[in-house]
Structure formats: structure tokens, C-alpha cells
Write a protein that holds these residues in place. Structure first.
Motif, short mmCIF file in Angstrom:
data_model
loop_
_atom_site.label_atom_id
_atom_site.label_comp_id
_atom_site.label_asym_id
_atom_site.label_seq_id
_atom_site.Cartn_x
_atom_site.Cartn_y
_atom_site.Cartn_z
N VAL A 86 32.89 -0.06 26.19
CA VAL A 86 32.11 -0.20 24.96
C VAL A 86 32.70 -1.21 23.99
O VAL A 86 32.20 -1.35 22.87
N GLY A 87 33.76 -1.93 24.40
CA GLY A 87 34.26 -2.95 23.48
C GLY A 87 35.65 -3.43 23.80
O GLY A 87 36.31 -2.96 24.73
N ASN A 88 36.13 -4.36 22.97
CA ASN A 88 37.40 -5.02 23.22
C ASN A 88 38.11 -5.40 21.92
O ASN A 88 37.53 -6.04 21.04
N GLU A 89 39.37 -4.98 21.79
CA GLU A 89 40.30 -5.40 20.74
C GLU A 89 39.71 -5.27 19.33
O GLU A 89 39.62 -6.24 18.59
N ASN A 90 39.35 -4.07 18.97
CA ASN A 90 38.77 -3.83 17.65
C ASN A 90 39.77 -3.06 16.78
O ASN A 90 40.45 -2.16 17.25
N GLU A 91 39.80 -3.41 15.52
CA GLU A 91 40.70 -2.75 14.58
C GLU A 91 40.31 -1.28 14.41
O GLU A 91 39.13 -0.95 14.31
N ASP A 92 41.29 -0.42 14.34
CA ASP A 92 41.05 1.02 14.27
C ASP A 92 40.73 1.44 12.84
O ASP A 92 41.57 1.97 12.11
N THR A 93 39.49 1.20 12.43
CA THR A 93 39.03 1.61 11.11
C THR A 93 38.05 2.77 11.25
O THR A 93 37.57 3.08 12.34
N LYS A 95 53.30 2.18 20.15
CA LYS A 95 52.75 3.38 20.75
C LYS A 95 51.24 3.22 20.95
O LYS A 95 50.56 2.53 20.17
N ILE A 96 50.71 3.86 21.98
CA ILE A 96 49.27 3.94 22.20
C ILE A 96 48.75 5.07 21.31
O ILE A 96 49.03 6.24 21.57
N MET A 97 48.01 4.72 20.24
CA MET A 97 47.56 5.76 19.33
C MET A 97 46.23 5.39 18.65
O MET A 97 45.91 5.90 17.59
N ASP A 98 45.45 4.51 19.28
CA ASP A 98 44.12 4.20 18.79
C ASP A 98 43.28 5.47 18.81
O ASP A 98 43.22 6.19 19.81
N ARG A 99 42.57 5.76 17.71
CA ARG A 99 41.79 7.00 17.63
C ARG A 99 40.64 7.04 18.63
O ARG A 99 40.18 8.13 19.01
N LEU A 100 40.18 5.88 19.07
CA LEU A 100 39.10 5.86 20.06
C LEU A 100 39.56 6.43 21.39
O LEU A 100 38.73 6.88 22.20
N SER A 136 34.93 2.94 10.15
CA SER A 136 33.59 2.47 10.53
C SER A 136 33.56 2.08 12.01
O SER A 136 32.57 2.35 12.71
N ARG A 137 34.64 1.48 12.47
CA ARG A 137 34.71 1.14 13.90
C ARG A 137 34.74 2.38 14.76
O ARG A 137 34.10 2.46 15.81
N LEU A 138 35.49 3.41 14.33
CA LEU A 138 35.56 4.64 15.11
C LEU A 138 34.18 5.30 15.21
O LEU A 138 33.77 5.76 16.28
N ALA A 139 33.45 5.33 14.09
CA ALA A 139 32.12 5.93 14.11
C ALA A 139 31.19 5.14 15.04
O ALA A 139 30.43 5.72 15.83
N PHE A 140 31.24 3.83 14.97
CA PHE A 140 30.40 2.93 15.76
C PHE A 140 30.68 3.11 17.26
O PHE A 140 29.78 3.35 18.07
N MET A 141 31.95 2.99 17.64
CA MET A 141 32.29 2.95 19.06
C MET A 141 32.34 4.33 19.69
O MET A 141 32.07 4.48 20.89
#
Length: 589
Positions: A410-417, A452-457, A419-424
């Protein structure tokens, strides 16, 4: 041409695109395998239309006289325009079009005679990015997204002699998917085929088939979507499995579960079955493989067996054809990937041609397919989300029956904000709802402050993709080992990108940037880390298979190419890192 006082209305229009975008063509995919189709490919007339005069003045209405019968000059001459090949990227057809961004108006005439069909559709394989279609002076609709197919119904619109006009615009925009800033070349044009489909009143619009998850490979699920009829009976036939099953149709939909024990598709034995579906007078036929892909803890399982994804990323591009790559070029890509001992390819960063998955089914190559939710998409814009979701649905509905496709991204290299979390996360849920038989992923970034791997997505996807460039953009390679040690994702991780640039044939020491030796040194460091990597590491995917065009790469050694390829742009030169990956993949095969 309507006039207001002494002035033409068209030259004062603001927001003229709004009425065209009010009729969006969305998720219109029709199952077309095995259908007889007539091609509208070939040479079309075209004109560069930087100011969108076609849309402003409504050229498609072909008004040549004023109300009092006197002729006045018009700004077009469709049938005497220059000609351009369809399918193609206009950037590869003429030097003056190489860097052109904007609108080009395509047109051609074609004849039509009814041969007993009730309905007629035109299929556009892909056209980048915005396509506004007119047939016989009628506005048919607008499609957004440069890489997924769309269909328009022209029943009752076609005549003996017909004109089709398509205003194609590849302008980079903040609200687009992708947005205005990417790391690849912005090809434009009708780069996949245009075809006519003649169909009965009621026809098979959609067909999905797969092994039933959790059935121990002993049941097949199939579903059918009928357009034009609410009830009836469809029939599913797979002769080699002795399947001849009825599918009751209610409210235009039907499904069935069938006991069967097919030979399972895998990369070493890509077994395909002839599958046919009929409904009244309509028939579609495909070659389909049956396999199960799932996650168990930190492992990815193909047909119940743990698999390590020996991958490589690839753009859809060739020097000669741009994104309008040929079947022979696709086969060459897979042949070279198999020579490198790959079992997996990431088709980045947008949907590649449907032929890519069809051929992967045949030759045995697992695929990651992706939509271009890339970098700083306008995550707070609901129209941008609708565009992304539509591209995702069109991709899934197009390639659902391809056994080779194991991951939707569903995507590539997006900042963990937020609005991005809701979108993706919403896109992730849509993918899972539409297709529960595959894995969902995204290429995420590492938190460099904590290594560390900690992206909320990561909480939403089945498999975590991680892009890292330790040894290149992050020179301290020891930080990758810190990331491995600090992270505990409790699900599979694919290194979806790593690598370094090298000019093909340029040699030097391992400390000299852009030499094949420096690239090889980075790859050897990466490989050594992978060999002792954590248990959750389930695959690696170097960036990238071959050098590709990119206007942002202006270093004299880059020459407007991203030079991270393991192959030269023409794929004839193998860089030293190619052989390093080949050996690594042979060892873990």
C-alpha cells in the motif's frame, strides 16, 4: 464556441477540469481473459495541448460553423495531425517530447458494425496519468491513475464511423497518487493497449478463484459477479480436476466451494490449470495456479513450507520503450532474475502491466505488487485517498487470479504521521477485505533516532517491508546490526530496499563512490549481516535490478539515471554486485 459579449467564453474559464472530474471512472475492471477482443492499437493522430484548449473549447463536439452558418477558424485538425504509436510512452517517440509534461490529445477513427452483441466496451490497459475520454462527440468519463486498466461502455454510442478522443495529462500534482515528487521518470501517454469488447446483455464482469485458506489444500473457492442480470446459474469447469460445478447467482453474485486436490503452484513447479466460467452465452477462460501464502509467527509460508524471499526490486522500464515494455522484455527480466537465483520480485512503485503477473505465473516467480502511495502524498485529502483506493481495487481485481502475486503493498517510504497512519491503515484494511488470501505490506522506514523498526503502520500489515541504505546514504554500517538487535516486530520482515550506486564498468577501490567495487563492498557488508540476521528476516530485495531514468539524478556519473542497478540500463552488463547476490541466493536456496 460560446461568446460572452465580445469575448470567447473558453478563454476566461477557471476550474474547467471540474466538470470532467465530476464523472470519474472507478473500479470498472471487467474479466477479459479468453475473450475475443479487437485492438485499436497502432498509429493515432496527436497534438500537444499545453493549455488544455481541447477541454476548454470542447473540441470533441467538432463544431465547425457558427450559429448564422458562417465558418470560423478552429484550433484543431484531427485527421491531419502528426501520428504517434499506441501503446507507447510519448517520451520515447520524439525528442521534443522526452521531458514533456502536460496534455497530449490523441484521436483516431474506427469503423463499427454490430455482429450480434448487445453491449460494447472499450478497454484502456493504462494511460498516464489523467485520461479524459470522448466518443462521437460525447464525454464518456475521466480516469485517474496511470497504471491500472479502465473500461468504458459505448453501447448505443457507436456508429458505422466513429471518432475517439483521449486527452491524456501526466502533469505532476500535489493531490495525485503519486504526488509531484518521486524518484523515477514521469512517463506520459497511452502506454498499454486499447481494445474493443463485444459482450452479451448479461456478462461475467468478475471472477475470483483460490484455494480455500485452512482447507489443507483440499478445497477451492470461486466467486462470480454478473453484470446485467440478478439471478441465474454460472458454471465453473476445470477439466484436469474433473470439476464441472454450478454457481447459483442471486443479486448478480454467486459463490461456490468445491472439494479438489490440485497440484500446488510454486516457483519450481508453476503448475497452471485451464479454468473456464460460463454464464448463458458468455465465456471467460484463464490459466490459473493454486497455492496458499500465509504468515505464521515470524515466517512466511508457501504451501505450508517456510520460504525465504530471494528478491530483487524492478521498475517497469526499458531504454527503448520506457514503461511500455514488451512481453519479450518482461521474459528477459525474469530470465535474468532466475539467473541471479531469485524466487521473488518487487514490482515497484506502481502497478506494472498485467502481462508481468501472467508471465510470472507461467515461469514461476513470486511477486510484490504496489500502488504509488509514495513519499509525501497529501494524506489529509479525501480525494487523494479515493484515488489511491481506486488504484488498489483496480489492481486487486485485475490480478486476483494470479498465483504469482503474494503481496499487495500500500505504499513506500512515508513519514509516520497521524494522517498517514489513518490513510494507509485504511488502505490496508481495504486490501484485506477485498482479498483475504494474500499478504499485505508496505515499504517502511527505520526510526533512525532509536535504530529500531517501530513504524506504527507495522501493526496493520502482515509483512513489514524495510528500506535501508546502510553503507551508502548511512555510511556507518554497524547501525544496521543495531537495528536488527533493537527490533522485535513479532512478524516477518523483508528488507525491501538496500543498495549503492555504480556506474556500469567503472572500477576503482571499495572507497570510491560510484565504482562497481564500492557497490560490491556495500553488498558484501549487507550479505554478511543477512547471514547472521534475526529470525524475523524473511526476505531481502536489493534496489534495484537495472539502472533506470530519473531526472533528479544530475551527477555527471548518473546522467539522469539512478545507478543502483545490478545491471546496466540495457541489461547487457552485469555489475559485480549481481554475482555477489547470485552466490548468496545460491547458498540459501
Amino acid at each position: 464556441m460560446k461568446k460572452t459579449g465580445e469575448f470567447q467564453e473558453s478563454i476566461h474559464l477557471v476550474g474547467y477540469e471540474e466538470k470532467y472530474r465530476a464523472k470519474l471512472i472507478k473500479n470498472s475492471v471487467i474479466a477479459d481473459f479468453g475473450r475475443e477482443k479487437e485492438s485499436l492499437d497502432g498509429y493515432w493522430n496527436y497534438a500537444i495541448d499545453q493549455y488544455d484548449t481541447c477541454l476548454r473549447q470542447k473540441w470533441f463536439e467538432e463544431v465547425y460553423e457558427s450559429e448564422n452558418g458562417l465558418e470560423y477558424p478552429v484550433d484543431f485538425s484531427f485527421d491531419t495531425w502528426e501520428r504517434i504509436k499506441v501503446p507507447s510512452c510519448w517520451n520515447t517517440q520524439e525528442e521534443r517530447l522526452h521531458l514533456y509534461e502536460g496534455t497530449i490529445v490523441y484521436t483516431r477513427r474506427f469503423k463499427y458494425k454490430n455482429h450480434g452483441e448487445d453491449r460494447v466496451f472499450i478497454k484502456f490497459g493504462a494511460s498516464s496519468y489523467q485520461s479524459i475520454v470522448f466518443v462521437n462527440k460525447q464525454f464518456m468519463g475521466t480516469h485517474l491513475g496511470g497504471d491500472t486498466p479502465f473500461f468504458i461502455e459505448v453501447t448505443g454510442v457507436l456508429q458505422k464511423d466513429n471518432r475517439i478522443i483521449v486527452a491524456v495529462n501526466n502533469t505532476r500534482r500535489r493531490t495525485n497518487v503519486p504526488c509531484e515528487n518521486t524518484d523515477w521518470f514521469n512517463y506520459g501517454g497511452m502506454h498499454r493497449g486499447v481494445e474493443i469488447l463485444r459482450l452479451p446483455k448479461s456478462f461475467i464482469q468478475g471472477f475470483k478463484i483460490n484455494l480455500q485458506p485452512g482447507s489443507e489444500y483440499k478445497k477451492i473457492d470461486a466467486s462470480v459477479l454478473i453484470n446485467g442480470c440478478d439471478s441465474g446459474t454460472a458454471k465453473l469447469t476445470i477439466p484436469e480436476l474433473n470439476i464441472d460445478a454450478n454457481i447459483p447467482i442471486n443479486d448478480g453474485k454467486g459463490s461456490v466451494s468445491i472439494e479438489a486436490v490440485p497440484k500446488l503452484w510454486d516457483v519450481d513447479n508453476p503448475k497452471l490449470y485451464d479454468v473456464q466460467v460460463t454464464y448463458e452465452n458468455d465465456i471467460i477462460a484463464e490459466k490459473i495456479g493454486f497455492r496458499e501464502i500465509k504468515v505464521s509467527g515470524e515466517d512466511i509460508l508457501l504451501n505450508g513450507k517456510k520460504v525465504f524471499l530471494r528478491g530483487v526490486c524492478a521498475h517497469e522500464e526499458s531504454v527503448e520503450n520506457g514503461r511500455a515494455i514488451t512481453e519479450d522484455e518482461i521474459r528477459t527480466n525474469y530470465k535474468l532474475a532466475k539467473e541471479m537465483n531469485c524466487n521473488f520480485m518487487r514490482l515497484a512503485h506502481y502497478p506494472h502491466t498485467e502481462k508481468a503477473a501472467q508471465i510470472a505465473d507461467e515461469v514461476g516467480m513470486m511477486l510484490w505488487e504496489e500502488i504509488p502511495v509514495y513519499w509525501a502524498i497529501e494524506f489529509g485529502n479525501p480525494l487523494t485517498y479515493d484515488d489511491a483506493e481506486n488504484q488498489l481495487l483496480e489492481l486487486i481485481n485485475r490480478d486476483y487470479n494470479r498465483a504469482s502475486v503474494i503481496i499487495w503493498s500500500v505504499g513506500n517510504e512515508n513519514e509516520d504521521t497521524d494522517s498517514r497512519l489513518a490513510f494507509m491503515s485504511k488502505l490496508t484494511k481495504t486490501a484485506k477485505y477485498t482479498d483475504s488470501t494474500r499478504l499485505v505490506s508496505a515499504a517502511c522506514l527505520i526510526d533512525m533516532s532509536q535504530h529500531k523498526i517501530m513504524d506504527r503502520l507495522c501493526d496493520y500489515v502482515d509483512v513489514i517491508g524495510i528500506n535501508e541504505y546502510f553503507g551508502w546514504y548511512n555510511p556507518d554500517f554497524s547501525e544496521l546490526l543495531q537495528v536488527f538487535e533493537n527490533s522485535d516486530p513479532k512478524k516477518p520482515v523483508i528488507i525491501s530496499e538496500f543498495g549503492a550506486c555504480a556506474m556500469p564498468g567503472m572500477r576503482g577501490t571499495k572507497d570510491e563512490l560510484f565504482t562497481e567495487d564500492k557497490q560490491l563492498h556495500v553488498f558484501r557488508q549487507q550479505i554478511d549481516a543477512f547471514k547472521i540476521g534475526p529470525s524475523y528476516l524473511s526476505g531481502v530485495c536489493p534496489w534495484i535490478f537495472f539502472d533506470f531514468r530519473c531526472p533528479r539524478r544530475t551527477n555527471v556519473l548518473q546522467g539522469y539515471y539512478n545507478r543502483k542497478g545490478l545491471l546496466s540500463p540495457n541489461k547487457k552488463h552485469k555489475k559485480l554486485a549481481f554475482y555477489a547476490m547470485q552466490e548468496f541466493y545460491r547458498e540459501i536456496n
